[in-house]
Scaffold this motif. Structure first.
Motif, PDB file in Angstrom:
ATOM      1  N   ARG A   1     -80.586  75.709  -4.712  1.00 36.63           N
ATOM      2  CA  ARG A   1     -79.995  75.703  -3.375  1.00 36.63           C
ATOM      3  C   ARG A   1     -80.961  75.165  -2.328  1.00 36.63           C
ATOM      4  N   LEU A   2     -82.243  75.419  -2.507  1.00 36.14           N
ATOM      5  CA  LEU A   2     -83.239  75.012  -1.516  1.00 36.14           C
ATOM      6  C   LEU A   2     -83.575  73.531  -1.598  1.00 36.14           C
TER       7      LEU A   2
ATOM      8  N   PRO B   1     -72.048  84.152  -9.149  1.00 32.56           N
ATOM      9  CA  PRO B   1     -70.810  83.983  -8.388  1.00 32.56           C
ATOM     10  C   PRO B   1     -71.008  84.070  -6.879  1.00 32.56           C
ATOM     11  N   TRP B   2     -71.919  84.923  -6.429  1.00 32.81           N
ATOM     12  CA  TRP B   2     -72.131  85.054  -4.978  1.00 32.81           C
ATOM     13  C   TRP B   2     -72.774  83.813  -4.363  1.00 32.81           C
ATOM     14  N   GLU B   3     -73.304  82.916  -5.196  1.00 31.40           N
ATOM     15  CA  GLU B   3     -73.951  81.721  -4.648  1.00 31.40           C
ATOM     16  C   GLU B   3     -72.952  80.664  -4.172  1.00 31.40           C
ATOM     17  N   ILE B   4     -71.663  80.852  -4.460  1.00 28.10           N
ATOM     18  CA  ILE B   4     -70.650  79.929  -3.926  1.00 28.10           C
ATOM     19  C   ILE B   4     -69.823  80.622  -2.845  1.00 28.10           C
ATOM     20  N   ASP B   5     -70.370  81.703  -2.298  1.00 27.88           N
ATOM     21  CA  ASP B   5     -69.612  82.550  -1.365  1.00 27.88           C
ATOM     22  C   ASP B   5     -70.368  82.738  -0.049  1.00 27.88           C
TER      23      ASP B   5
ATOM     24  N   ALA C   1     -86.927  89.393   5.822  1.00 26.86           N
ATOM     25  CA  ALA C   1     -86.678  87.978   6.102  1.00 26.86           C
ATOM     26  C   ALA C   1     -86.832  87.103   4.861  1.00 26.86           C
ATOM     27  N   LYS C   2     -87.818  87.392   4.029  1.00 28.56           N
ATOM     28  CA  LYS C   2     -88.052  86.585   2.833  1.00 28.56           C
ATOM     29  C   LYS C   2     -86.873  86.684   1.871  1.00 28.56           C
ATOM     30  N   SER C   3     -86.418  87.908   1.612  1.00 28.73           N
ATOM     31  CA  SER C   3     -85.280  88.105   0.709  1.00 28.73           C
ATOM     32  C   SER C   3     -84.009  87.524   1.295  1.00 28.73           C
ATOM     33  N   ARG C   4     -83.860  87.645   2.613  1.00 28.30           N
ATOM     34  CA  ARG C   4     -82.677  87.112   3.280  1.00 28.30           C
ATOM     35  C   ARG C   4     -82.621  85.596   3.135  1.00 28.30           C
ATOM     36  N   PHE C   5     -83.763  84.927   3.318  1.00 23.28           N
ATOM     37  CA  PHE C   5     -83.802  83.472   3.185  1.00 23.28           C
ATOM     38  C   PHE C   5     -83.471  83.064   1.750  1.00 23.28           C
ATOM     39  N   ARG C   6     -84.100  83.709   0.785  1.00 21.77           N
ATOM     40  CA  ARG C   6     -83.875  83.354  -0.611  1.00 21.77           C
ATOM     41  C   ARG C   6     -82.412  83.518  -1.011  1.00 21.77           C
TER      42      ARG C   6
ATOM     43  N   ASN D   1     -78.436  77.779   1.986  1.00 25.62           N
ATOM     44  CA  ASN D   1     -77.532  76.731   1.484  1.00 25.62           C
ATOM     45  C   ASN D   1     -76.385  77.235   0.611  1.00 25.62           C
ATOM     46  N   LEU D   2     -75.894  78.449   0.855  1.00 30.62           N
ATOM     47  CA  LEU D   2     -74.745  78.934   0.077  1.00 30.62           C
ATOM     48  C   LEU D   2     -73.531  78.028   0.243  1.00 30.62           C
ATOM     49  N   ALA D   3     -73.356  77.465   1.419  1.00 26.59           N
ATOM     50  CA  ALA D   3     -72.178  76.632   1.677  1.00 26.59           C
ATOM     51  C   ALA D   3     -72.193  75.327   0.886  1.00 26.59           C
ATOM     52  N   ARG D   4     -73.349  74.947   0.348  1.00 29.48           N
ATOM     53  CA  ARG D   4     -73.469  73.681  -0.383  1.00 29.48           C
ATOM     54  C   ARG D   4     -73.445  73.850  -1.898  1.00 29.48           C
ATOM     55  N   THR D   5     -73.521  75.085  -2.375  1.00 26.85           N
ATOM     56  CA  THR D   5     -73.737  75.297  -3.801  1.00 26.85           C
ATOM     57  C   THR D   5     -72.575  74.826  -4.656  1.00 26.85           C
TER      58      THR D   5
END
Length: 294
Positions: free
Chosen positions: A214-215, A242-246, A257-262, A266-270
């Motif tokens: 994603r990054l 599955p949550w990576e396309i959501d 912040a680190k966990s939130r970024f990870r 780019n979920l919207a692009r996966t």
């Protein structure tokens, strides 16, 4: 147990079509290990589950592309969504185990780990109606300190694992492990199939999905996988959740912040990127590629 001179599988012959393994770790957004300090397990049953709708989208995507995949499925999820599990099987996909409760293998002793993997296997086989041969540890949590887990998996009836990630990471990884499928205890033992890495400057770099996919720009991921197919003559192993396309999933409070970024980058692009992968590479199930199952 030590990983000493393990037997590796041979490379593909020149001119042979290389099929790559598409894999999905079936868990919901609130079950990821990085959120564990912020989300009480006791709250799981009350939280909004989005996994079923996301799996439906994934199944439609794969059907359109003519791709069969391996779904490493949590027993906790399968128990609550048995019809979803049966749709996975009906689509021609492999049903595999992600354990029952999404607990890191490295946080369990032998007895607890054995109970978890046996419970998940029996549950998935009962629901799916097919043998469950594969296992992937939550957060790739099998490494040098708990290689005993591979023996436990073999004893429980599993044929292969995809749980050792040969990279250096702050949460997991075993950088000195082989990069491609190997038998830690010889060809009569369990087959370990690591997620794909690329070797550059004497270091392994992640090339098989997750937050890195994603990054990084899609062209970088495509280049790395093509390099593995063309130069190493090996099948790549790609994974996503599955949550990576959501991108519309709930956002729990208190996450650092680190966990939130990870988690959210780019979920919207996966989904678009996964669709591109299905066009750019040949794909199949883990059991067909690595066990020769028909």
């Amino acid at each position: 147990m030590k990983l000493d001179a393990p037997a590796e599988r041979p490379r593909a012959a020149l001119g042979q079509l290389i099929r790559n393994a598409m894999t999905i770790d079936v868990e919901d957004y609130f079950q990821v290990s990085a959120f564990a300090p912020h989300i009480d397990r006791a709250s799981w049953p009350e939280r909004e589950c989005r996994v079923e709708a996301n799996i439906e989208r994934i199944l439609a995507l794969l059907a359109t592309a003519g791709v069969h995949a391996t779904f490493f499925t949590l027993g906790w999820i399968a128990e609550r969504y048995p019809a979803m599990v049966r749709r996975i099987v009906a689509g021609g996909h492999e049903l595999a185990s992600h354990g029952y409760a999404h607990q890191r293998a490295s946080d369990q002793d032998l007895a607890t780990f054995t109970d978890d993997i046996e419970r998940a296997k029996a549950l998935l086989e009962d629901i799916g109606g097919q043998a469950v041969l594969g296992y992937r540890a939550p957060s790739f949590s099998i490494g040098s300190a708990n290689l005993w887990a591979l023996d436990a998996l073999l004893a429980a009836g599993y044929r292969y694992s995809s749980s050792i990630y040969p990279i250096k990471h702050d949460h997991y990884g075993m950088p000195d492990a082989p990069r491609f499928a190997f038998y830690p205890n010889g060809p009569d033992g369990l087959l370990e199939v690591p997620v794909t890495t690329v070797r550059l400057m004497d270091r392994n770099f992640p090339a098989g999905g997750g937050g890195y996919f994603r990054l990084l720009p899609y062209a970088v991921s495509r280049w790395m996988m093509r390099r593995v197919n063309a130069s190493d003559r090996q099948s790549a192993v790609f994974y996503f959740h599955p949550w990576e396309i959501d991108p519309g999933q709930p956002r729990p409070e208190g996450v650092d912040a680190k966990s939130r970024f990870r988690h959210y980058v780019n979920l919207a692009r996966t989904q678009q990127r996964i669709e591109a992968l299905t066009r750019d590479f040949a794909w199949d199930r883990m059991d067909r590629i690595f066990l020769g199952k028909q």
